[in-house]
Design an enzyme around this catalytic site. Sequence first.
Site, PDB file in Angstrom:
ATOM      1  N   GLU A 187      -8.660   0.247  -2.768  1.00  0.00           N
ATOM      2  CA  GLU A 187      -9.277   0.253  -1.375  1.00  0.00           C
ATOM      3  C   GLU A 187     -10.265   1.590  -1.481  1.00  0.00           C
ATOM      4  OE1 GLU A 187      -6.658   0.588   1.970  1.00  0.00           O
ATOM      5  OE2 GLU A 187      -5.899  -1.190   1.630  1.00  0.00           O
ATOM      6  N   ASN A 225       0.849  -1.142   0.178  1.00  0.00           N
ATOM      7  CA  ASN A 225      -0.105   0.087   0.112  1.00  0.00           C
ATOM      8  C   ASN A 225       0.931   1.323  -0.071  1.00  0.00           C
ATOM      9  OD1 ASN A 225      -1.397   2.315   1.267  1.00  0.00           O
ATOM     10  ND2 ASN A 225      -3.088   0.646   1.698  1.00  0.00           N
ATOM     11  N   GLY A 230       1.308  -1.525   4.286  1.00  0.00           N
ATOM     12  CA  GLY A 230       1.598  -0.192   3.881  1.00  0.00           C
ATOM     13  C   GLY A 230       2.430   0.555   4.791  1.00  0.00           C
ATOM     14  N   HIS A 231       1.787   0.995   5.813  1.00  0.00           N
ATOM     15  CA  HIS A 231       2.547   2.197   6.708  1.00  0.00           C
ATOM     16  C   HIS A 231       3.924   1.541   7.306  1.00  0.00           C
ATOM     17  CE1 HIS A 231       3.401   4.392  10.501  1.00  0.00           C
ATOM     18  NE2 HIS A 231       2.760   5.168   9.675  1.00  0.00           N
ATOM     19  N   ARG A 280      -9.378   8.019  -0.788  1.00  0.00           N
ATOM     20  CA  ARG A 280     -10.423   8.401   0.453  1.00  0.00           C
ATOM     21  C   ARG A 280     -11.210   9.643  -0.026  1.00  0.00           C
ATOM     22  NH1 ARG A 280     -10.100   7.205   5.615  1.00  0.00           N
ATOM     23  NH2 ARG A 280      -8.609   5.917   6.197  1.00  0.00           N
ATOM     24  N   HIS A 328      -5.609   3.611  -1.652  1.00  0.00           N
ATOM     25  CA  HIS A 328      -7.073   3.877  -1.118  1.00  0.00           C
ATOM     26  C   HIS A 328      -7.364   5.429  -1.428  1.00  0.00           C
ATOM     27  CE1 HIS A 328      -9.659   4.026   2.977  1.00  0.00           C
ATOM     28  NE2 HIS A 328     -10.318   4.219   1.834  1.00  0.00           N
ATOM     29  N   HIS A 378      -3.688  -4.714   7.704  1.00  0.00           N
ATOM     30  CA  HIS A 378      -3.918  -3.484   8.670  1.00  0.00           C
ATOM     31  C   HIS A 378      -2.971  -3.686  10.149  1.00  0.00           C
ATOM     32  CE1 HIS A 378      -5.821   0.274   9.399  1.00  0.00           C
ATOM     33  NE2 HIS A 378      -5.606  -0.007  10.580  1.00  0.00           N
ATOM     34  N   ASP A 396      -0.195   4.567  -0.131  1.00  0.00           N
ATOM     35  CA  ASP A 396      -0.743   5.629   0.310  1.00  0.00           C
ATOM     36  C   ASP A 396       0.371   6.911   0.921  1.00  0.00           C
ATOM     37  OD1 ASP A 396      -3.235   4.641  -0.335  1.00  0.00           O
ATOM     38  OD2 ASP A 396      -3.870   4.415   1.418  1.00  0.00           O
ATOM     39  N   HIS A 397       0.988   6.274   2.012  1.00  0.00           N
ATOM     40  CA  HIS A 397       1.743   7.220   2.736  1.00  0.00           C
ATOM     41  C   HIS A 397       2.891   7.862   2.055  1.00  0.00           C
ATOM     42  CE1 HIS A 397      -1.068   6.512   5.882  1.00  0.00           C
ATOM     43  NE2 HIS A 397      -0.937   5.343   6.107  1.00  0.00           N
ATOM     44  N   ARG A 402      -7.173  12.524   1.240  1.00  0.00           N
ATOM     45  CA  ARG A 402      -5.801  13.154   2.165  1.00  0.00           C
ATOM     46  C   ARG A 402      -4.498  12.464   1.593  1.00  0.00           C
ATOM     47  NH1 ARG A 402      -7.018   9.556   7.366  1.00  0.00           N
ATOM     48  NH2 ARG A 402      -9.258  10.383   7.099  1.00  0.00           N
ATOM     49  N   HIS A 403      -4.654  11.772   0.865  1.00  0.00           N
ATOM     50  CA  HIS A 403      -3.402  11.097   0.351  1.00  0.00           C
ATOM     51  C   HIS A 403      -3.257  10.896  -1.227  1.00  0.00           C
ATOM     52  CE1 HIS A 403      -5.233   7.326   1.712  1.00  0.00           C
ATOM     53  NE2 HIS A 403      -4.787   7.485   2.973  1.00  0.00           N
ATOM     54  N   GLU A 414     -10.608  -9.680   3.001  1.00  0.00           N
ATOM     55  CA  GLU A 414      -9.409  -9.238   3.813  1.00  0.00           C
ATOM     56  C   GLU A 414      -9.771  -9.235   5.223  1.00  0.00           C
ATOM     57  OE1 GLU A 414      -7.062  -6.206   1.953  1.00  0.00           O
ATOM     58  OE2 GLU A 414      -6.109  -5.836   3.875  1.00  0.00           O
ATOM     59  N   THR A 473      -6.942   6.224  10.408  1.00  0.00           N
ATOM     60  CA  THR A 473      -6.940   5.178   9.329  1.00  0.00           C
ATOM     61  C   THR A 473      -8.152   4.591   9.410  1.00  0.00           C
ATOM     62  OG1 THR A 473      -5.565   3.394   8.593  1.00  0.00           O
ATOM     63  CG2 THR A 473      -5.462   3.723  10.923  1.00  0.00           C
ATOM     64  N   THR A 474      -8.198   3.302   8.664  1.00  0.00           N
ATOM     65  CA  THR A 474      -9.499   2.490   8.620  1.00  0.00           C
ATOM     66  C   THR A 474      -9.763   1.731  10.082  1.00  0.00           C
ATOM     67  OG1 THR A 474      -8.970   2.003   6.410  1.00  0.00           O
ATOM     68  CG2 THR A 474     -10.657   0.699   7.396  1.00  0.00           C
TER      69      THR A 474
HETATM   70  N1  PXP Z   1      -5.755  -3.361   4.107  1.00  0.00           N
HETATM   71  C1  PXP Z   1      -6.550  -2.652   4.142  1.00  0.00           C
HETATM   72  C2  PXP Z   1      -8.062  -2.928   3.683  1.00  0.00           C
HETATM   73  C3  PXP Z   1      -6.634  -1.054   4.606  1.00  0.00           C
HETATM   74  O1  PXP Z   1      -7.435  -0.217   4.550  1.00  0.00           O
HETATM   75  C4  PXP Z   1      -5.007  -0.717   4.971  1.00  0.00           C
HETATM   76  C5  PXP Z   1      -5.061   0.551   5.355  1.00  0.00           C
HETATM   77  O2  PXP Z   1      -5.156   1.602   4.296  1.00  0.00           O
HETATM   78  C6  PXP Z   1      -4.105  -1.555   4.825  1.00  0.00           C
HETATM   79  C7  PXP Z   1      -4.468  -3.008   4.396  1.00  0.00           C
HETATM   80  C8  PXP Z   1      -2.770  -1.388   5.012  1.00  0.00           C
HETATM   81  O3  PXP Z   1      -2.632  -1.196   6.554  1.00  0.00           O
HETATM   82  P1  PXP Z   1      -1.202  -0.454   6.948  1.00  0.00           P
HETATM   83  O4  PXP Z   1      -0.919   0.852   6.387  1.00  0.00           O
HETATM   84  O5  PXP Z   1      -1.540  -0.262   8.488  1.00  0.00           O
HETATM   85  O6  PXP Z   1      -0.105  -1.643   6.762  1.00  0.00           O
END
Ligand code: PXP
Length: 237
Positions: A70, A7, A213-214, A45, A43, A191, A9-10, A49-50, A151, A100-101
């Site tokens: 996502e 992921n 991701g993070h 959103r 994602h 997540h 996003d960040h 935001r990203h 998931e 976050t989600t």
């Molecule tokens: N899977 C889903 C469905 C998510 O919403 C997220 C966060 O956007 C992730 C995975 C990735 O989570 P993380 O950034 O904590 O690894």
Amino acid sequence: MSRLGVNIDHVATIREARKIDYPDPVEAARICEKAGADSIVCHLREDRRHIQDHDLRTLKKVVKTKLNLEMGASKEIVDIALRVRPDQVTLVPEKRKELTTEGGLDVLSQKKKLKAVLKKIQKKGIGVSLFVDPDIKQLKASRQIGASMIELHTGSYANAKNKKVLKKEYVILKKSARFAKKIGLNVFAGHGLNYKNTRRLRNIREIEEYNIGHSIVARSIFVGLKNAVKEMKAIVR
Ligand code: PXP
């Protein structure tokens, strides 16, 4: 062997902090694929935001593995997904104010709505995964409305405060993964997964794919910071 979805996003979060054009999440996607990522996750959103709409369009052109979008099930975002046609959509709950989600989709209480959205997206040839808590009732409901993949939300496991809770959450994930597979769902997980807590989950054979991701973007700072400073030092010197 399980697959890894990265992921990105960040990477966009850092860019949006300055509203400029770097770092580019699309460039990040290229690097992730070269490094062995089996899919790219982003994602879109509602508050943007990203990841921005133009990122998604470019990712669709550039990603060679699998683009997993996502998204919340709102009309605006569903319409975008139908236009852009990522390889896969992962439906997630979305609240504007959340960091976050938080938590999985409550499929049980919105069966009718989610079934309609699922059908609409699947009709375009896009695979749909549902992001759900490791809860047997939610898994059953997911299957009932026509999902073929889910998931599992690993947040409670990842945020466990002590070993006892960690063990408990691990067992819940394991049982849920087994059940999901038994009723015919492909099982993914994600997540809050990081370089410490992911290893243990590898014992749950039913998990085919991890979406992370993070922790990866965070780790890239420390494996890349040395070179970044060296490059700037060479310019300044
Ligand atoms: N899977 C889903 C469905 C998510 O919403 C997220 C966060 O956007 C992730 C995975 C990735 O989570 P993380 O950034 O904590 O690894």
